[in-house]
Design a protein around this motif. Structure first.
Motif, PDB file in Angstrom:
ATOM      1  N   TYR A 189      27.617 -12.990 -56.052  1.00 31.72           N
ATOM      2  CA  TYR A 189      28.837 -12.962 -56.777  1.00 31.72           C
ATOM      3  C   TYR A 189      29.116 -14.039 -57.520  1.00 31.72           C
ATOM      4  O   TYR A 189      30.542 -14.284 -57.560  1.00 31.72           O
ATOM      5  N   LEU A 190      28.612 -15.049 -58.171  1.00 31.22           N
ATOM      6  CA  LEU A 190      28.763 -16.242 -58.591  1.00 31.22           C
ATOM      7  C   LEU A 190      29.608 -15.858 -60.024  1.00 31.22           C
ATOM      8  O   LEU A 190      28.951 -15.080 -60.882  1.00 31.22           O
ATOM      9  N   GLY A 191      30.536 -16.359 -60.243  1.00 27.77           N
ATOM     10  CA  GLY A 191      31.005 -16.760 -61.676  1.00 27.77           C
ATOM     11  C   GLY A 191      31.750 -15.364 -62.203  1.00 27.77           C
ATOM     12  O   GLY A 191      31.758 -15.262 -63.567  1.00 27.77           O
ATOM     13  N   TRP A 192      32.347 -14.395 -61.376  1.00 31.62           N
ATOM     14  CA  TRP A 192      32.802 -13.248 -61.945  1.00 31.62           C
ATOM     15  C   TRP A 192      33.913 -13.542 -62.516  1.00 31.62           C
ATOM     16  O   TRP A 192      34.909 -14.577 -62.156  1.00 31.62           O
ATOM     17  N   HIS A 193      34.415 -12.657 -63.610  1.00 33.22           N
ATOM     18  CA  HIS A 193      35.494 -13.105 -64.363  1.00 33.22           C
ATOM     19  C   HIS A 193      36.011 -14.368 -64.998  1.00 33.22           C
ATOM     20  O   HIS A 193      36.913 -14.901 -65.192  1.00 33.22           O
ATOM     21  N   SER A 194      34.688 -15.138 -65.073  1.00 33.42           N
ATOM     22  CA  SER A 194      35.020 -16.563 -65.677  1.00 33.42           C
ATOM     23  C   SER A 194      34.990 -16.468 -67.250  1.00 33.42           C
ATOM     24  O   SER A 194      34.855 -15.377 -67.964  1.00 33.42           O
ATOM     25  N   HIS A 195      35.497 -17.559 -67.810  1.00 33.65           N
ATOM     26  CA  HIS A 195      35.792 -17.545 -69.225  1.00 33.65           C
ATOM     27  C   HIS A 195      35.335 -18.816 -69.709  1.00 33.65           C
ATOM     28  O   HIS A 195      35.465 -20.041 -69.165  1.00 33.65           O
ATOM     29  N   ASN A 196      34.049 -18.674 -70.449  1.00 32.26           N
ATOM     30  CA  ASN A 196      33.577 -20.287 -70.937  1.00 32.26           C
ATOM     31  C   ASN A 196      32.770 -20.964 -69.864  1.00 32.26           C
ATOM     32  O   ASN A 196      33.096 -22.233 -69.554  1.00 32.26           O
ATOM     33  N   LEU A 197      32.086 -20.312 -69.066  1.00 30.89           N
ATOM     34  CA  LEU A 197      31.330 -20.923 -67.960  1.00 30.89           C
ATOM     35  C   LEU A 197      30.000 -21.131 -68.767  1.00 30.89           C
ATOM     36  O   LEU A 197      29.115 -20.290 -69.031  1.00 30.89           O
ATOM     37  N   ARG A 198      29.515 -22.362 -68.318  1.00 31.23           N
ATOM     38  CA  ARG A 198      28.177 -22.866 -68.941  1.00 31.23           C
ATOM     39  C   ARG A 198      27.320 -23.488 -67.972  1.00 31.23           C
ATOM     40  O   ARG A 198      27.761 -24.485 -67.377  1.00 31.23           O
ATOM     41  N   LEU A 199      26.069 -22.883 -67.856  1.00 28.35           N
ATOM     42  CA  LEU A 199      25.132 -23.477 -66.695  1.00 28.35           C
ATOM     43  C   LEU A 199      24.218 -24.071 -67.338  1.00 28.35           C
ATOM     44  O   LEU A 199      23.007 -23.303 -68.014  1.00 28.35           O
ATOM     45  N   VAL A 200      23.724 -25.285 -67.148  1.00 28.56           N
ATOM     46  CA  VAL A 200      22.465 -25.997 -67.747  1.00 28.56           C
ATOM     47  C   VAL A 200      21.687 -26.445 -66.932  1.00 28.56           C
ATOM     48  O   VAL A 200      21.958 -27.384 -66.049  1.00 28.56           O
ATOM     49  N   ASN A 201      20.428 -26.161 -66.916  1.00 30.29           N
ATOM     50  CA  ASN A 201      19.105 -26.445 -65.843  1.00 30.29           C
ATOM     51  C   ASN A 201      19.888 -26.352 -64.436  1.00 30.29           C
ATOM     52  O   ASN A 201      19.564 -27.282 -63.570  1.00 30.29           O
ATOM     53  N   CYS A 202      20.116 -25.000 -64.188  1.00 34.41           N
ATOM     54  CA  CYS A 202      20.667 -24.732 -63.071  1.00 34.41           C
ATOM     55  C   CYS A 202      19.790 -23.613 -62.256  1.00 34.41           C
ATOM     56  O   CYS A 202      19.188 -22.804 -62.931  1.00 34.41           O
ATOM     57  N   THR A 205      20.719 -18.290 -56.949  1.00 32.95           N
ATOM     58  CA  THR A 205      20.264 -17.423 -56.151  1.00 32.95           C
ATOM     59  C   THR A 205      21.440 -16.552 -55.536  1.00 32.95           C
ATOM     60  O   THR A 205      22.844 -16.769 -55.748  1.00 32.95           O
ATOM     61  N   GLY A 206      21.264 -15.323 -55.190  1.00 30.02           N
ATOM     62  CA  GLY A 206      22.345 -14.530 -54.361  1.00 30.02           C
ATOM     63  C   GLY A 206      22.594 -13.067 -55.339  1.00 30.02           C
ATOM     64  O   GLY A 206      22.226 -13.168 -56.541  1.00 30.02           O
ATOM     65  N   GLU A 207      22.993 -12.146 -54.539  1.00 29.24           N
ATOM     66  CA  GLU A 207      23.130 -11.131 -55.605  1.00 29.24           C
ATOM     67  C   GLU A 207      24.269 -10.809 -56.375  1.00 29.24           C
ATOM     68  O   GLU A 207      25.478 -11.776 -56.531  1.00 29.24           O
ATOM     69  N   GLN A 208      24.124 -10.214 -57.629  1.00 28.10           N
ATOM     70  CA  GLN A 208      25.064  -9.691 -58.340  1.00 28.10           C
ATOM     71  C   GLN A 208      25.915 -11.087 -59.046  1.00 28.10           C
ATOM     72  O   GLN A 208      26.941 -11.142 -59.024  1.00 28.10           O
ATOM     73  N   PRO A 209      24.866 -12.009 -59.693  1.00 28.82           N
ATOM     74  CA  PRO A 209      25.487 -13.142 -60.201  1.00 28.82           C
ATOM     75  C   PRO A 209      26.165 -12.743 -61.544  1.00 28.82           C
ATOM     76  O   PRO A 209      25.729 -11.859 -62.308  1.00 28.82           O
ATOM     77  N   LEU A 210      27.224 -13.461 -61.959  1.00 28.44           N
ATOM     78  CA  LEU A 210      27.725 -13.729 -63.412  1.00 28.44           C
ATOM     79  C   LEU A 210      28.182 -12.142 -63.983  1.00 28.44           C
ATOM     80  O   LEU A 210      27.625 -12.025 -64.981  1.00 28.44           O
ATOM     81  N   CYS A 211      28.831 -11.565 -63.542  1.00 26.87           N
ATOM     82  CA  CYS A 211      29.420 -10.264 -63.833  1.00 26.87           C
ATOM     83  C   CYS A 211      30.629 -10.268 -64.377  1.00 26.87           C
ATOM     84  O   CYS A 211      31.638 -11.428 -64.133  1.00 26.87           O
ATOM     85  N   TYR A 212      31.182  -9.633 -65.483  1.00 22.92           N
ATOM     86  CA  TYR A 212      32.441  -9.546 -66.100  1.00 22.92           C
ATOM     87  C   TYR A 212      33.144 -10.967 -66.537  1.00 22.92           C
ATOM     88  O   TYR A 212      34.161 -11.376 -66.828  1.00 22.92           O
ATOM     89  N   ALA A 213      31.817 -11.811 -67.118  1.00 26.26           N
ATOM     90  CA  ALA A 213      32.056 -12.894 -67.549  1.00 26.26           C
ATOM     91  C   ALA A 213      32.385 -12.945 -69.111  1.00 26.26           C
ATOM     92  O   ALA A 213      31.717 -12.258 -69.792  1.00 26.26           O
ATOM     93  N   HIS A 214      32.947 -13.884 -69.622  1.00 26.96           N
ATOM     94  CA  HIS A 214      33.288 -13.951 -70.989  1.00 26.96           C
ATOM     95  C   HIS A 214      32.850 -15.195 -71.568  1.00 26.96           C
ATOM     96  O   HIS A 214      33.113 -16.346 -70.910  1.00 26.96           O
ATOM     97  N   ASP A 215      32.033 -15.124 -72.476  1.00 26.17           N
ATOM     98  CA  ASP A 215      31.381 -16.194 -73.388  1.00 26.17           C
ATOM     99  C   ASP A 215      30.663 -17.109 -72.381  1.00 26.17           C
ATOM    100  O   ASP A 215      30.814 -18.153 -72.133  1.00 26.17           O
ATOM    101  N   LEU A 216      29.651 -16.381 -71.481  1.00 28.96           N
ATOM    102  CA  LEU A 216      28.925 -17.277 -70.495  1.00 28.96           C
ATOM    103  C   LEU A 216      27.606 -17.664 -71.377  1.00 28.96           C
ATOM    104  O   LEU A 216      27.120 -16.996 -72.102  1.00 28.96           O
ATOM    105  N   VAL A 217      27.522 -18.818 -70.935  1.00 26.31           N
ATOM    106  CA  VAL A 217      26.110 -19.631 -71.520  1.00 26.31           C
ATOM    107  C   VAL A 217      25.404 -19.903 -70.516  1.00 26.31           C
ATOM    108  O   VAL A 217      25.803 -20.841 -69.575  1.00 26.31           O
ATOM    109  N   LEU A 218      23.834 -19.537 -70.559  1.00 26.70           N
ATOM    110  CA  LEU A 218      23.085 -20.488 -69.646  1.00 26.70           C
ATOM    111  C   LEU A 218      21.906 -20.965 -70.459  1.00 26.70           C
ATOM    112  O   LEU A 218      21.425 -20.270 -71.382  1.00 26.70           O
ATOM    113  N   GLU A 219      21.451 -22.151 -69.941  1.00 27.64           N
ATOM    114  CA  GLU A 219      20.541 -23.069 -70.853  1.00 27.64           C
ATOM    115  C   GLU A 219      19.572 -23.387 -69.824  1.00 27.64           C
ATOM    116  O   GLU A 219      19.854 -24.064 -68.850  1.00 27.64           O
ATOM    117  N   THR A 220      18.006 -22.733 -69.987  1.00 24.49           N
ATOM    118  CA  THR A 220      17.018 -23.224 -69.136  1.00 24.49           C
ATOM    119  C   THR A 220      17.420 -23.112 -67.670  1.00 24.49           C
ATOM    120  O   THR A 220      17.042 -23.977 -66.917  1.00 24.49           O
TER     121      THR A 220
END
Length: 288
Positions: A189-202, A205-220
């Motif tokens: 349950y990583l990063g739920w209900h986040s705003h402007n969360l950005r992950l770069v070269n990360c 692992t783990g179930e149900q990541p990054l749900c209910y996020a607003h303006d989420l960015v993942l780069e490579t």
């Protein structure tokens, strides 16, 4: 500056309202509030065994010190601290503080540490055990973090993290303006209900990541095989190296991966329901 060396103090408030004081190889025995309402304090090679030693302290240095289990809640309502090469075995450290520099510090009971703090510059920090480190804190920069504490970085704002290994669950909930570089994030349950969360070269692992996020960015970023039902109800722009195990009802944006496991796009998806799921070759788009 007055210097006290090779001494012991105990009881209540033995050094109350001290100013311009350097402590060298001093032991603070059982008692309370040893160094309260003080300023311009240096503590080097000292040991703290009593409760609440540094409260309402303004401008202080702690180097090569040890906080025993009895030294709980040691640093509250204080500011302009530089702490280096120090070990802490006590819980509930750093509360309602600002302007903190930390380097080469290990906290072995990280229960409720760094609550409601701001302006933190941290290098090489280890957190073990405990719950909710960094709750409600802001303006944090970290380079080098190892943590197995639960529920880290909830309700934080304006955070930049480099070179971290975080093993936890429910991390980075309700955060705002957080960027994480070159790190390993393990837990459910990583990063739920986040705003402007950005992950770069990360790596995630783990179930149900990054749900209910607003303006989420993942780069490579990369995902472990246990990452299922990712991005539910999130607005997301993501580039994923390798496979992602499963995606469920992303709300809007675009996700690009080398391959997908289970894709769930059902009647429960939320408007605008226009997130694109693409492969790296750009020839296949599952939602066009």
């Amino acid at each position: 500056m007055k210097v006290i060396s090779n001494a012991e103090f105990g009881g209540e408030r033995p050094l109350f309202e001290s100013h311009d004081l350097r402590l060298e190889n001093v032991i603070i025995r059982a008692g309370e509030s040893a160094i309260k309402e003080c300023s311009n304090i240096e503590a080097v090679d000292c040991r703290f065994e009593g409760n609440y030693p540094f409260w309402h302290v303004h401008g202080f240095v702690i180097d090569r010190c040890f906080f025993d289990v009895g030294g709980r809640s040691a640093l509250w309502y204080s500011d302009h601290l530089k702490m280096t090469n120090t070990r802490i075995d006590a819980p509930k450290m750093f509360r309602e503080m600002h302007d903190i520099e930390i380097e080469n510090v290990e906290i072995n009971d990280a229960d409720e540490v760094f609550w409601r703090c701001r302006n933190l510059n941290i290098k090489n920090l280890k957190l073990h055990g405990g719950t909710y480190p960094f709750m409600f804190s802001s303006n944090i920069r970290i380079d080098g973090l190892e943590s197995d504490s639960k529920y880290v970085f909830q309700y934080v704002k304006d955070v930049e993290i480099h070179n971290a290994k975080i093993t936890t669950k429910d991390a980075f909930w309700e955060v705002e303006n957080v960027t994480i570089y070159d790190s390993e994030l393990n837990g459910e349950y990583l990063g739920w209900h986040s705003h402007n969360l950005r992950l770069v070269n990360c790596h995630i692992t783990g179930e149900q990541p990054l749900c209910y996020a607003h303006d989420l960015v993942l780069e490579t970023c990369t995902f472990g095989p246990d990452c299922d039902r990712a991005f539910e109800y999130s607005s997301v722009q993501a580039t994923i190296k390798g496979a992602i195990g499963g995606v469920k009802n992303p709300r809007t944006g675009c996700i690009t991966a080398e391959s997908y496991g289970e894709i769930i796009l059902d009647e429960n998806i939320k408007a605008p329901a226009d997130c694109k799921l693409r492969l790296w070759d750009e020839k296949t788009c599952f939602t066009d």
